[in-house]
Enzyme design. Structure first.
Site, PDB file in Angstrom:
ATOM      1  N   ILE A  13       2.260   6.884  -5.543  1.00 29.79           N
ATOM      2  CA  ILE A  13       1.418   7.415  -4.468  1.00 29.79           C
ATOM      3  C   ILE A  13       2.065   7.191  -3.106  1.00 29.79           C
ATOM      4  O   ILE A  13       2.018   8.055  -2.230  1.00 29.79           O
ATOM      5  CB  ILE A  13       0.023   6.764  -4.524  1.00 29.79           C
ATOM      6  N   ASP A  63      10.283  -8.587   1.760  1.00 29.30           N
ATOM      7  CA  ASP A  63      10.010  -8.814   0.342  1.00 29.30           C
ATOM      8  C   ASP A  63       8.630  -9.449   0.205  1.00 29.30           C
ATOM      9  O   ASP A  63       8.425 -10.599   0.602  1.00 29.30           O
ATOM     10  CB  ASP A  63      11.097  -9.729  -0.251  1.00 29.30           C
ATOM     11  N   LYS A 176      -7.786  -7.622  -6.128  1.00 26.88           N
ATOM     12  CA  LYS A 176      -8.265  -6.492  -5.347  1.00 26.88           C
ATOM     13  C   LYS A 176      -9.581  -6.818  -4.647  1.00 26.88           C
ATOM     14  O   LYS A 176      -9.821  -6.394  -3.509  1.00 26.88           O
ATOM     15  CB  LYS A 176      -8.437  -5.269  -6.245  1.00 26.88           C
ATOM     16  N   THR A 215       0.926   7.021 -12.083  1.00 26.63           N
ATOM     17  CA  THR A 215       1.895   6.228 -11.334  1.00 26.63           C
ATOM     18  C   THR A 215       2.569   5.231 -12.276  1.00 26.63           C
ATOM     19  O   THR A 215       2.093   5.012 -13.402  1.00 26.63           O
ATOM     20  CB  THR A 215       1.205   5.449 -10.207  1.00 26.63           C
TER      21      THR A 215
END
Length: 343
Positions: A13, A63, A176, A215
């Site tokens: 995405i 990173d 999340k 994805t």
């Protein structure tokens, strides 16, 4: 449009977001794990510039698996005088350990779901906060964070004070949920800042759920980290092609969050899915006490990890210096020995 920073913009995405913004003339800085001199990255950016007819695409190294790398990048950005222009930050990089996969660790020895999906974003935005608040009052600044519906199954109250704080079996969803809870707290942090020009806060956080999309992350989840799972994924590819969104379709909600004028007005911290504003399905996301506890927990953990990292780098530097000194001593002995033999 100028100055969006995109993390995770070289695949899936994120690549579609980068491509679409570049087509619209945006000046883009890709935050990549590889240095800008990496041959693959050089070719990638050149190809992207050619395809979009946009020369304003660049890369800077950071990173997300290393807190020290995040600090180096963010402090360099913040220390710039005058403040660098910053219209938008898009953070859509994430990782997930599949069901039968082996849990990975970051460079700081933190469980990767927690370290990359949440802790890195907390650290990056925390340091970049002064640069965000220093933008002119007439600039519409947006911080766009990628999430997904798995947050509904997270258990943020079960965090442990360890390098793997997430509850077993709910690592990804909890990371999340933590990110979404932090997003609300970060919006309040921005709103509480009193600008020297007495203008209201002009930076808004937007959370985006792109939906089920084809994805690399989705492939890892469906294949469950096994060869048999990958074979199943390949056999079922026609089904996935029909039922899952393409990366370009998944990017639409991000593009909506980036360009919809209404999101640059009013309150921040809104949640977008299918290009529509949605309500949160977990009360913890907007719970001030939960967000305060999470912020303090994260701040304390990062402080401890950075101290350990600094001590480790200092130790490694001393060991390397000792090896160099020993090597120079051996070279001098060899030269002296040859001189004595010649005499």
């Amino acid at each position: 449009m100028a100055g969006p920073d995109i993390k995770g913009g070289t695949s899936g995405i994120g690549l579609s977001i980068t491509h679409q913004l570049a087509l619209r003339g945006a000046q883009i800085i890709l935050l990549t794990q590889q240095p800008p001199s990496d041959p693959f990255l050089v070719d990638f950016i050149e190809d992207l510039r050619t395809l979009t007819n946009n020369e304003l695409i660049h890369a800077e190294q950071v990173d997300l698996s290393a807190l020290h790398s995040i600090r180096l990048f963010a402090t360099k950005w913040v220390d710039n005088a005058p403040p660098r222009r910053l219209d938008m930050i898009i953070l859509c990089a994430n990782t997930m350990t599949p069901r039968f996969g082996k849990a990975a660790l970051t460079q700081d020895s933190v469980e990767s779901n927690w370290g990359i999906n949440y802790l890195s974003n907390f650290h990056l935005l925390g340091i970049l906060s002064p640069a965000i608040r220093a933008q002119p009052a007439d600039r519409d600044v947006r911080i766009i964070l990628g999430t997904c519906s798995s947050y509904i199954g997270g258990e943020i109250g079960a965090l442990k004070d360890t390098r793997s704080p997430l509850p077993p079996g709910k690592e990804y969803g909890t990371s999340k949920l933590a990110l979404m809870t932090f997003a609300q707290a970060f919006q309040k942090h921005l709103d509480s800042y009193k600008r020297p020009d007495k203008q209201p806060n002009n930076a808004r956080v937007v959370l985006v759920d792109p939906g089920l999309t084809r994805t690399p992350g989705m492939r890892r989840w469906l294949s469950m980290g096994s060869l048999w799972g990958l074979l199943f994924y390949l056999i079922m590819w026609p089904v996935w092609w029909l039922t899952l969104k393409s990366p370009l379709m998944g990017a639409q909600s991000f593009l909506f969050a980036a360009m919809e004028a209404d999101l640059g007005k009013g309150v921040g911290g809104r949640f977008i899915k299918e290009c529509r504003e949605r309500t949160f399905l977990r009360v913890e996301v907007e719970d001030e006490q939960v967000s305060k506890t999470l912020w303090e927990f994260s701040d304390k953990q990062i402080g401890a990890l950075e101290k350990e990292g600094a001590a480790r780098r200092s130790r490694e530097k001393k060991e390397e210096k000792a090896k160099e000194d020993a090597g120079e001593g051996m070279d001098k002995d060899e030269v002296q020995s040859k001189a004595n033999t010649h005499d």
